[in-house]
Design a protein around this motif. Structure first.
Motif, PDB file in Angstrom:
ATOM      1  N   ALA A  46      -9.000   1.570  10.927  1.00 50.05           N
ATOM      2  CA  ALA A  46      -7.637   1.156  10.597  1.00 50.05           C
ATOM      3  C   ALA A  46      -7.016   0.559  11.853  1.00 50.05           C
ATOM      4  CB  ALA A  46      -6.814   2.350  10.115  1.00 50.05           C
ATOM      5  N   VAL A  47      -6.467  -0.635  11.733  1.00 48.49           N
ATOM      6  CA  VAL A  47      -5.882  -1.325  12.885  1.00 48.49           C
ATOM      7  C   VAL A  47      -4.368  -1.188  12.817  1.00 48.49           C
ATOM      8  CG1 VAL A  47      -5.691  -3.491  14.155  1.00 48.49           C
ATOM      9  CG2 VAL A  47      -7.801  -2.954  12.908  1.00 48.49           C
ATOM     10  N   MET A  48      -3.779  -0.675  13.887  1.00 51.67           N
ATOM     11  CA  MET A  48      -2.346  -0.391  13.912  1.00 51.67           C
ATOM     12  C   MET A  48      -1.617  -1.440  14.730  1.00 51.67           C
ATOM     13  SD  MET A  48      -0.707   3.379  14.399  1.00 51.67           S
ATOM     14  CE  MET A  48       0.895   3.738  13.644  1.00 51.67           C
ATOM     15  N   TYR A  49      -0.547  -1.957  14.158  1.00 53.65           N
ATOM     16  CA  TYR A  49       0.258  -2.978  14.829  1.00 53.65           C
ATOM     17  C   TYR A  49       1.717  -2.751  14.471  1.00 53.65           C
ATOM     18  CZ  TYR A  49       2.182  -7.505  16.185  1.00 53.65           C
ATOM     19  OH  TYR A  49       2.940  -8.490  16.755  1.00 53.65           O
ATOM     20  N   GLU A  50       2.544  -2.588  15.493  1.00 54.63           N
ATOM     21  CA  GLU A  50       3.986  -2.389  15.324  1.00 54.63           C
ATOM     22  C   GLU A  50       4.292  -1.298  14.292  1.00 54.63           C
ATOM     23  OE1 GLU A  50       5.895  -6.150  14.681  1.00 54.63           O
ATOM     24  OE2 GLU A  50       5.729  -6.697  16.802  1.00 54.63           O
ATOM     25  N   GLY A  51       3.586  -0.174  14.421  1.00 48.00           N
ATOM     26  CA  GLY A  51       3.893   0.994  13.621  1.00 48.00           C
ATOM     27  C   GLY A  51       3.279   1.033  12.245  1.00 48.00           C
ATOM     28  N   GLU A  52       2.485   0.029  11.874  1.00 48.02           N
ATOM     29  CA  GLU A  52       1.878  -0.010  10.552  1.00 48.02           C
ATOM     30  C   GLU A  52       0.377  -0.222  10.665  1.00 48.02           C
ATOM     31  OE1 GLU A  52       3.805  -3.193   8.556  1.00 48.02           O
ATOM     32  OE2 GLU A  52       5.710  -2.153   8.312  1.00 48.02           O
ATOM     33  N   PHE A  53      -0.346   0.148   9.619  1.00 48.01           N
ATOM     34  CA  PHE A  53      -1.752  -0.223   9.498  1.00 48.01           C
ATOM     35  C   PHE A  53      -1.809  -1.634   8.928  1.00 48.01           C
ATOM     36  CE2 PHE A  53      -3.581   4.340   9.027  1.00 48.01           C
ATOM     37  CZ  PHE A  53      -3.462   4.521  10.398  1.00 48.01           C
ATOM     38  N   ILE A  54      -2.124  -2.592   9.779  1.00 49.75           N
ATOM     39  CA  ILE A  54      -2.137  -3.981   9.331  1.00 49.75           C
ATOM     40  C   ILE A  54      -3.351  -4.256   8.460  1.00 49.75           C
ATOM     41  CG2 ILE A  54      -3.328  -4.814  11.410  1.00 49.75           C
ATOM     42  CD1 ILE A  54      -1.634  -7.349  11.214  1.00 49.75           C
ATOM     43  N   ASP A  55      -4.424  -3.484   8.645  1.00 46.49           N
ATOM     44  CA  ASP A  55      -5.623  -3.654   7.832  1.00 46.49           C
ATOM     45  C   ASP A  55      -6.539  -2.463   8.073  1.00 46.49           C
ATOM     46  OD1 ASP A  55      -7.397  -4.789   6.058  1.00 46.49           O
ATOM     47  OD2 ASP A  55      -7.390  -6.757   7.023  1.00 46.49           O
ATOM     48  N   THR A  56      -7.458  -2.232   7.119  1.00 47.66           N
ATOM     49  CA  THR A  56      -8.501  -1.231   7.255  1.00 47.66           C
ATOM     50  C   THR A  56      -9.815  -1.898   6.905  1.00 47.66           C
ATOM     51  OG1 THR A  56      -6.952   0.502   6.603  1.00 47.66           O
ATOM     52  CG2 THR A  56      -9.287   1.055   6.573  1.00 47.66           C
ATOM     53  N   VAL A  57     -10.802  -1.786   7.777  1.00 45.67           N
ATOM     54  CA  VAL A  57     -12.015  -2.581   7.633  1.00 45.67           C
ATOM     55  C   VAL A  57     -13.251  -1.724   7.865  1.00 45.67           C
ATOM     56  CG1 VAL A  57     -10.901  -4.737   8.319  1.00 45.67           C
ATOM     57  CG2 VAL A  57     -11.914  -3.268  10.072  1.00 45.67           C
ATOM     58  N   ASP A  58     -14.361  -2.221   7.364  1.00 43.64           N
ATOM     59  CA  ASP A  58     -15.667  -1.636   7.640  1.00 43.64           C
ATOM     60  C   ASP A  58     -16.148  -2.209   8.976  1.00 43.64           C
ATOM     61  OD1 ASP A  58     -18.586  -1.450   7.752  1.00 43.64           O
ATOM     62  OD2 ASP A  58     -18.454  -0.718   5.696  1.00 43.64           O
ATOM     63  N   PRO A  59     -16.587  -1.361   9.916  1.00 46.48           N
ATOM     64  CA  PRO A  59     -16.980  -1.880  11.232  1.00 46.48           C
ATOM     65  C   PRO A  59     -18.110  -2.897  11.181  1.00 46.48           C
ATOM     66  CG  PRO A  59     -17.642   0.430  10.976  1.00 46.48           C
ATOM     67  CD  PRO A  59     -16.724   0.116   9.851  1.00 46.48           C
ATOM     68  N   GLY A  60     -18.931  -2.825  10.148  1.00 49.34           N
ATOM     69  CA  GLY A  60     -20.018  -3.790  10.048  1.00 49.34           C
ATOM     70  C   GLY A  60     -19.606  -5.122   9.469  1.00 49.34           C
ATOM     71  N   ALA A  90     -13.984 -10.058  17.861  1.00 51.39           N
ATOM     72  CA  ALA A  90     -12.905 -11.042  17.964  1.00 51.39           C
ATOM     73  C   ALA A  90     -11.917 -10.893  16.812  1.00 51.39           C
ATOM     74  CB  ALA A  90     -13.485 -12.456  17.990  1.00 51.39           C
ATOM     75  N   GLU A  91     -12.441 -10.630  15.599  1.00 54.27           N
ATOM     76  CA  GLU A  91     -11.546 -10.453  14.445  1.00 54.27           C
ATOM     77  C   GLU A  91     -10.704  -9.189  14.605  1.00 54.27           C
ATOM     78  OE1 GLU A  91     -13.939 -12.606  10.778  1.00 54.27           O
ATOM     79  OE2 GLU A  91     -14.618 -10.643  11.472  1.00 54.27           O
ATOM     80  N   GLY A  93     -10.280 -15.366   2.848  1.00 51.48           N
ATOM     81  CA  GLY A  93     -11.717 -15.566   2.691  1.00 51.48           C
ATOM     82  C   GLY A  93     -12.538 -14.850   3.734  1.00 51.48           C
ATOM     83  N   GLY A  94     -11.893 -14.040   4.571  1.00 50.95           N
ATOM     84  CA  GLY A  94     -12.610 -13.341   5.628  1.00 50.95           C
ATOM     85  C   GLY A  94     -13.360 -12.142   5.116  1.00 50.95           C
TER      86      GLY A  94
END
Length: 541
Positions: A479-493, A498-499, A512-513
Motif C-alpha cells: 500500500a502506497v501512502m501519500y498525503e495521509g491516504e493510500f493512493i494505491d495498493t499493488v502486487d510487488p510483482g 520506478a512506478e 492501462g498500467g
C-alpha cells in the motif's frame, strides 16, 4: 579523474581514533582525487562516520595526518574545516526548523552592510547558486524549513554548504529519505558538482547507488580500510563480500505463503498529528495470518501517525481498529502488547531503547507486567537476564554481553536487539516501522530473513519503509501512502520500482498500467476478501 600533477582533494594518512578501549579507526589511509566522487561504504560500526567526523573537525584523531588540496591541515572545529572548503551534509539535517530557508543558509555567515544583515546580497548569492545547479529553493526562501518536504530540506543543506564555499562535500546517507525520482535528481546534481570541479565523498549503504555515481569506492570493516576499488571494475556482490567478510545473499527464494484469517484490521481511520492537523485521512487496511503488508511512502505522509494509531500510541479522531475481530480502538499500548501486537519503532534511539541502560534493562521494556518477568508486583531480574541472553544469542547481537550499554552497540546490533525483544513477546502481529533504517547490509540480510521466516510460520506483519527495494523484497502486498491516504495498493510483482516511486510522489498509475486504483484487478478477489469493483471510502488492503 584528474591529472597526476593535481594533488588529491583529500588525503588521510594513518588515521587512528580511539574511544577508550575501542579503536574506531585503525591506521586508515583514504584518498579522494580532485574533481571526483568517492564512495565510502561499510557496515554500521565500521568507522565511516568517525573518519568523516575527523575530516570535518568534529573529532581529533589520535594518530595520522589530514591533507586538503596537498596541504597538511588540522581542524579543531567544523568551522575550521568549512574555512578550508570542507562541507558536510549530515544524514539528520542540521537545520533550524522554525527559521526560513534564507535564515538557515546564511546562519553564522550573514553578509553585513552598514552594521545590518545584507539580505538583498544574501538572496542574490543564494539565487546564483540555485540557478547554477538547478535547485528549486528560491521560491522557498521565506518559508520555514519545517514546512518543506525532506527532499527540499536536503537541497537547502547542500545550498548552505555551497554558500559557505565548500569545494569538498561529504554526503552522509543522502538518499535515505528520498523517492527514486529524487534520488535520480540528487545523482544528477552530484555529477554536475563533479563536472564543476568539486570533490564529493558519498557515504551510503546502497551499493547500487555507489556503483552508479562513484568513480572510486573505499570499503571499511571493523575500523580498517579493506581496500579501494574502481566502481567500473567491481560489483555489488564483491563490495558486499568486502564489507562483511563473506558472501551475502541479496535475494531470498520465493516462498509459497498460506494466508489465513484477518488478524489486524482498520476501518476509515482518521488521525491527527502533533499540531492538530489531520495526518491520516479515511484509511482502511487488513493484514492476515502469514502475510506481510508493506506500506511505502516518503516519510511525512502519515505513516508515523498510522502506525502509532495501530499500536495504541496515538488516539483516533474516528474509525475503528480491530484485533482478531474485537474492537481495540480505545485499548492502550500496554493492552495491545498483552493482546499480542508487537512494535518495532522507527527511531530506535528515542522510542526503542534507553541508550544509557544496559541490555538487560532494555530487555525488560514492554515486559514489565508480563510473566515470568513480573510476579506479584515484583520483577524477576534473573528471568529478564535469561531472556536477554536468549535474544543476544538468537539474533547474533554483538558484542554478546548483556551488561553492555545500548549506546555502545552499532546501529545494526541495536536494531537486531529491538526486533528480538519484540518477537520475544510471541506476538500475533508485528508492526515494524523502518526495520532496517541506518542498518548495514549484514544486519539487513539477517532481519529480512527473520521476517520472512516468521511470515511463513503464520505471523501477520506490517512493514513500513521508504526503501523500495526492501518493500518489494518483503511484501505480499504494497500500500502506497501519500498525503495521509493510500493512493494505491499493488502486487510487488506487478510494478517496477520506478512506478512505485511515481506513486510515492502522488502520481496514480495509468488505467492501462499494472495496478488498478485500489490494487485489485476488476472482478477479482483481493486478499482482504473484497472484489476489485467493490467501492469503499478508503483503500482496502
Amino acid at each position: 579523474m584528474t591529472a597526476n600533477s593535481t594533488p588529491p582533494a583529500v588525503r588521510l594518512a594513518g588515521i587512528t581514533k580511539r574511544f577508550g578501549d575501542v579503536v574506531a579507526n585503525d591506521s586508515v589511509d583514504f584518498t579522494v582525487e580532485a574533481g571526483s566522487i568517492h564512495a565510502l561504504i561499510g557496515e554500521n560500526g565500521s568507522g565511516k562516520t568517525t573518519l568523516m567526523s575527523i575530516l570535518y573537525g568534529l573529532y581529533d584523531q589520535n594518530e595520522g595526518t589530514i591533507h586538503v588540496d596537498g596541504e597538511e591541515r588540522s581542524f579543531d572545529t567544523p568551522r575550521d574545516a568549512m574555512n578550508a572548503g570542507v562541507g558536510m551534509i549530515h544524514q539528520h539535517f542540521q537545520l533550524v526548523m522554525p527559521m526560513t530557508v534564507l535564515q538557515n543558509v546564511v546562519l553564522g555567515h550573514e553578509p553585513v552592510k552598514n552594521g545590518f544583515v545584507d539580505e538583498e546580497r544574501a538572496r542574490e548569492e543564494i539565487e546564483a547558486i540555485s540557478t547554477r545547479y538547478g535547485f528549486d529553493v528560491v521560491e522557498h526562501l521565506d518559508t520555514p524549513v519545517r514546512e518543506l518536504d525532506l527532499g527540499t530540506r536536503q537541497r537547502v543543506e547542500i545550498v548552505k554548504s555551497l554558500y559557505r564555499g565548500a569545494e569538498i562535500l561529504i554526503l552522509d546517507e543522502p538518499t535515505a529519505v528520498l523517492t527514486p525520482q529524487e534520488v535520480d535528481g540528487l545523482i544528477d546534481l552530484m555529477e554536475d558538482l563533479r563536472a564543476d570541479g568539486r570533490s564529493l565523498i558519498f557515504i551510503s549503504h546502497k551499493l547500487d547507488e555507489a556503483l552508479a555515481v562513484a568513480d572510486d569506492i573505499t570499503v571499511l570493516r571493523d575500523g580498517n580500510a579493506v581496500g579501494t576499488v574502481s566502481a567500473s571494475e567491481t560489483s555489488e556482490a564483491e563490495l558486499a563480500r568486502m564489507m562483511v567478510g563473506r558472501n551475502v545473499l541479496f535475494e531470498s527464494d520465493a516462498r509459497e505463503t498460506t494466508v489465513g484469517e484477518p488478524v489486524l484490521e482498520a476501518e476509515n481511520l482518521r488521525v491527527a498529528g502533533d499540531r492538530g492537523l489531520e495526518k491520516v485521512s479515511d484509511v482502511s487496511l487488513s493484514v492476515r495470518e502469514g502475510e506481510i503488508l508493506g506500506i511505502a511512502g516518503v516519510q511525512g505522509n502519515g505513516q508515523t501517525e498510522l502506525v502509532e494509531a495501530l499500536t495504541g500510541l496515538r488516539t483516533l479522531s474516528s474509525g475503528v481498529v480491530r484485533f482478531d475481530g474485537d474492537d481495540i480502538s480505545a485499548a492502550s499500548r500496554r493492552d495491545r502488547i498483552e493482546a499480542g501486537i508487537a512494535y518495532v519503532p522507527e527511531d530506535r534511539h528515542v522510542e526503542g531503547l534507553v541508550m544509557e541502560y544496559d541490555l538487560v534493562e532494555n530487555g525488560l521494556l514492554g515486559n514489565q507486567t508480563i510473566a515470568p518477568f513480573a510476579n506479584g508486583g515484583f520483577l524477576d531480574w534473573g528471568a529478564v537476564r535469561e531472556h536477554t541472553e536468549e535474544i543476544i544469542e538468537e539474533f547474533d547481537v554483538q558484542p554478546p554481553n548483556p551488561d553492555s550499554e545500548a549506546e555502545s552497540l552499532s546501529g545494526g546490533n541495536q536494531q537486531k536487539f529491538i526486533v528480538g525483544r519484540e518477537l520475544g513477546h510471541d506476538p500475533d502481529v508485528l508492526v515494524a516501522s523502518h526495520p532496517t533504517r541506518g542498518v548495514d547490509i549484514g544486519a539487513i540480510e539477517f532481519i529480512h530473513e527473520r521476517l520472512t521466516e516468521l511470515r511463513d510460520e503464520g505471523l501477520a506483519i506490517v512493514v513500513v519503509s521508504s526503501k523500495l527495494e526492501e518493500i518489494q523484497a518483503l511484501s505480499d502486498r504494497i500500500a502506497v501512502m501519500y498525503e495521509g491516504e493510500f493512493i494505491d495498493t499493488v502486487d510487488p510483482g506487478d510494478v517496477t520500482e520506478a512506478e512505485l516511486g511515481l506513486l510515492m510522489a502522488g502520481q496514480r498509475l495509468d488505467d492501462g498500467g499494472d495496478a488498478s486504483e485500489d490494487g485489485v484487478p476488476e472482478g477479482e478477489v483481493s486478499p482482504s476478501g473484497t472484489s476489485g469493483d467493490e467501492s469503499s471510502s478508503g483503500v482496502e488492503t
